[in-house]
Design an enzyme around this catalytic site. Structure first.
Site, mmCIF file in Angstrom:
data_model
loop_
_atom_site.group_PDB
_atom_site.id
_atom_site.type_symbol
_atom_site.label_atom_id
_atom_site.label_comp_id
_atom_site.label_asym_id
_atom_site.label_seq_id
_atom_site.Cartn_x
_atom_site.Cartn_y
_atom_site.Cartn_z
ATOM 1 N N TYR A 1 -4.666 11.591 2.324
ATOM 2 C CA TYR A 1 -5.285 11.792 3.108
ATOM 3 C C TYR A 1 -5.627 13.050 3.067
ATOM 4 O O TYR A 1 -6.981 13.631 3.240
ATOM 5 C CB TYR A 1 -4.219 12.380 4.784
ATOM 6 C CG TYR A 1 -4.062 10.815 5.049
ATOM 7 C CD1 TYR A 1 -3.716 9.509 4.047
ATOM 8 C CD2 TYR A 1 -3.039 11.287 6.167
ATOM 9 C CE1 TYR A 1 -3.501 8.337 5.095
ATOM 10 C CE2 TYR A 1 -2.851 9.536 7.166
ATOM 11 C CZ TYR A 1 -2.565 7.924 6.348
ATOM 12 O OH TYR A 1 -2.381 6.954 5.847
ATOM 13 N N LYS B 1 7.595 4.464 -3.377
ATOM 14 C CA LYS B 1 7.256 3.662 -4.353
ATOM 15 C C LYS B 1 7.493 4.255 -5.648
ATOM 16 O O LYS B 1 6.338 3.776 -6.334
ATOM 17 C CB LYS B 1 6.324 3.255 -3.353
ATOM 18 C CG LYS B 1 5.459 2.340 -4.172
ATOM 19 C CD LYS B 1 5.836 0.600 -3.710
ATOM 20 C CE LYS B 1 5.155 -0.305 -4.600
ATOM 21 N NZ LYS B 1 5.673 -1.644 -3.852
ATOM 22 N N ASP C 1 7.555 -0.621 1.049
ATOM 23 C CA ASP C 1 8.061 -2.440 1.919
ATOM 24 C C ASP C 1 9.345 -2.257 2.035
ATOM 25 O O ASP C 1 9.258 -2.992 2.950
ATOM 26 C CB ASP C 1 6.935 -2.633 0.434
ATOM 27 C CG ASP C 1 7.699 -2.851 -0.416
ATOM 28 O OD1 ASP C 1 8.763 -1.528 -1.393
ATOM 29 O OD2 ASP C 1 7.075 -3.425 -1.959
ATOM 30 N N ASP D 1 2.633 8.120 8.299
ATOM 31 C CA ASP D 1 1.846 7.258 9.369
ATOM 32 C C ASP D 1 2.263 5.754 9.283
ATOM 33 O O ASP D 1 2.297 5.658 11.015
ATOM 34 C CB ASP D 1 -0.035 7.280 8.748
ATOM 35 C CG ASP D 1 -0.960 6.928 9.264
ATOM 36 O OD1 ASP D 1 -0.672 7.429 10.799
ATOM 37 O OD2 ASP D 1 -1.812 6.863 9.362
ATOM 38 N N ASP E 1 3.906 4.281 13.019
ATOM 39 C CA ASP E 1 3.737 3.048 13.767
ATOM 40 C C ASP E 1 4.209 2.037 14.116
ATOM 41 O O ASP E 1 4.786 1.371 15.297
ATOM 42 C CB ASP E 1 2.185 3.159 13.858
ATOM 43 C CG ASP E 1 1.207 3.199 14.660
ATOM 44 O OD1 ASP E 1 1.496 4.395 14.685
ATOM 45 O OD2 ASP E 1 0.270 2.720 14.947
HETATM 46 C C1 IPM Z 1 -0.660 9.774 13.089
HETATM 47 C C2 IPM Z 1 -2.844 8.932 13.257
HETATM 48 C C3 IPM Z 1 -3.326 9.933 12.292
HETATM 49 C C4 IPM Z 1 -2.398 10.220 10.475
HETATM 50 C C5 IPM Z 1 -4.604 9.886 12.254
HETATM 51 C C6 IPM Z 1 -5.174 9.615 13.793
HETATM 52 C C7 IPM Z 1 -5.829 10.657 11.652
HETATM 53 O O1 IPM Z 1 -2.824 8.299 13.132
HETATM 54 O O2 IPM Z 1 -1.048 10.839 13.511
HETATM 55 O O3 IPM Z 1 -0.609 9.426 12.752
HETATM 56 O O4 IPM Z 1 -3.570 9.336 10.343
HETATM 57 O O5 IPM Z 1 -2.307 11.020 10.752
HETATM 58 MG MG MG Z 2 -1.360 7.490 12.880
#
Ligand code: IPM
Ligand code: MG
Length: 373
Positions: free
Chosen positions: A149, A199, A231, A255, A259
């Site tokens: 990133y 990984k 994975d 990230d 989620d």
């Molecule tokens: C998070 C978000 C951010 C990231 C985005 C909005 C850039 O998805 O904080 O998880 O990828 O870190």
């Molecule tokens: Mg995120």
């Protein structure tokens, strides 16, 4: 972390559902101030896509100054729908031009993302009761200022006339060491088991990561390290989440898996986070700005109020009051109320609006034992 009587808190409302979530966070902050005989100076300041339209930049100078001076920062989600984002030049889009620069500016390398569902709330999870067992209670620790990133990006047209892109995944050993130390310390204070997510069968970055880990591990002989490919970790999070307590991983893995953490809880609305640097910290929900439901007063403010709770613990040294805030939120759920993201058809849940959730949290917090010494 400082212990004093007066704090400046920068509030970055953000986009979409951000402002309505922030309203609920402010209710809690106002009550915490009154209950604890402290002064919380709350300073709202623009950040995100709306800031770009209003001030010409998604992370305006004024906001940088306020954040520089603040004891802590609370940030709402940012960003617009895919279509609306097209009105902003790529390099001014708030994720790239505001959020990553915020993380870099304050070097908030340690991102704590608790994935937690007490047994009483297990019905919110899409996982079967037999899989959930005694509920879910883990913390994902994500490296937040390195990796792909933040690496160099290059686009162009190659010798064959084809458009190409190169994005660099870069870490040095010190960047790896410092996040691993944080993770080992957290594991030491919990169940003394650390899942290392990597990984290394493909990525050299993971090979270095694991080398550094074996060096750091020597200082934590009481912590058991369990290695897991990223994975495989994704599968096991669904099949047997209760085996996890502390997980540590690099930026992009964190990230994605965090989620998934929201997914196994039943909603990203249950995902607050703390972004900690050595000098400064900021706090934010892990989810996006949900433009489709913005302004409807139906978003779940748990992630935002949970971020306030994390700030109380990590930046203000108010661990007991932080616990009260968590318990107040859980008591609202336990009484059978929840916002629409968690109210499945047929479930015995009374649906409430965003502001009502905040009101019920403050009602419960007002009854919690005082934490003033
Ligand atoms: C998070 C978000 C951010 C990231 C985005 C909005 C850039 O998805 O904080 O998880 O990828 O870190
Ligand atoms: Mg995120």
């Amino acid at each position: 972390m400082s212990k004093k009587n007066s704090y400046k808190i920068a509030l970055l409302d953000g986009d979409g559902i951000g402002p309505e979530l922030m309203n609920e966070a402010v209710k809690v902050l106002d009550l915490v101030e009154a209950r604890n005989n402290i002064k919380l100076e709350l300073i709202h300041t623009p950040f995100g896509a709306q800031a770009y339209f209003d001030c010409g930049h998604p992370f305006p100078e004024q906001t940088k100054q306020i954040c520089d001076d603040a004891d802590a920062i609370i940030k709402g989600p940012i960003g617009l729908s895919h279509e609306a984002s097209q009105k902003i030049p790529v390099d001014m889009q708030p994720e790239r031009a505001a959020l990553l620069p915020l993380r870099r500016r304050y070097d908030t390398y340690a991102n704590f993302r608790p994935v937690s569902l007490p047994p009483g709330l297990a019905h919110f999870s899409p996982l079967k009761k037999s899989v959930i067992g005694d509920g879910i209670d883990m913390i994902m620790i994500r490296e937040l200022v390195g990796g792909v990133y933040f690496g160099n990006k290059e686009t162009g047209v190659n010798d064959q006339g084809l458009r190409y892109v190169v994005e660099t995944l870069e870490y040095d050993e010190e960047q790896i060491r410092r996040i691993l130390k944080v993770a080992f310390n957290v594991a030491q204070g919990r169940k003394k088991v650390l899942h290392n997510i990597h990984k290394s069968n493909v990525l050299k970055s993971s090979v270095l990561w694991n080398e550094v880990l074996s060096e750091v591990a020597k200082d934590y002989p009481d912590v058991e390290v369990r290695h897991l490919l990223v994975d495989a970790a994704a599968t096991l999070l669904c099949l047997n989440p209760s085996q996890f307590d502390v997980m540590v991983m690099e930026n992009m893995f964190g990230d994605i898996l965090s989620d998934q953490g929201g997914g196994i809880l039943g909603s990203l609305g249950l995902m607050p986070s703390a972004c900690l640097g050595d000098q400064k910290a900021y706090y934010e929900p892990s989810h996006g700005s949900a433009p489709d439901i913005a302004g409807k007063n139906i978003a779940n403010p748990y992630s935002m109020i949970g971020s306030v709770a994390m700030m109380l613990e990590y930046s203000l040294g108010m661990a007991a009051e932080s616990k009260n805030v968590w318990q107040a939120m859980q008591s609202v759920f336990a009484q059978g109320y929840s916002t629409p993201d968690l109210s499945k058809p047929g479930s015995n849940v009374t649906m409430i609006k965003t502001n009502e959730f905040g009101d019920r949290v403050t009602d419960a917090l007002a009854k919690a034992p005082s934490t003033v010494d």
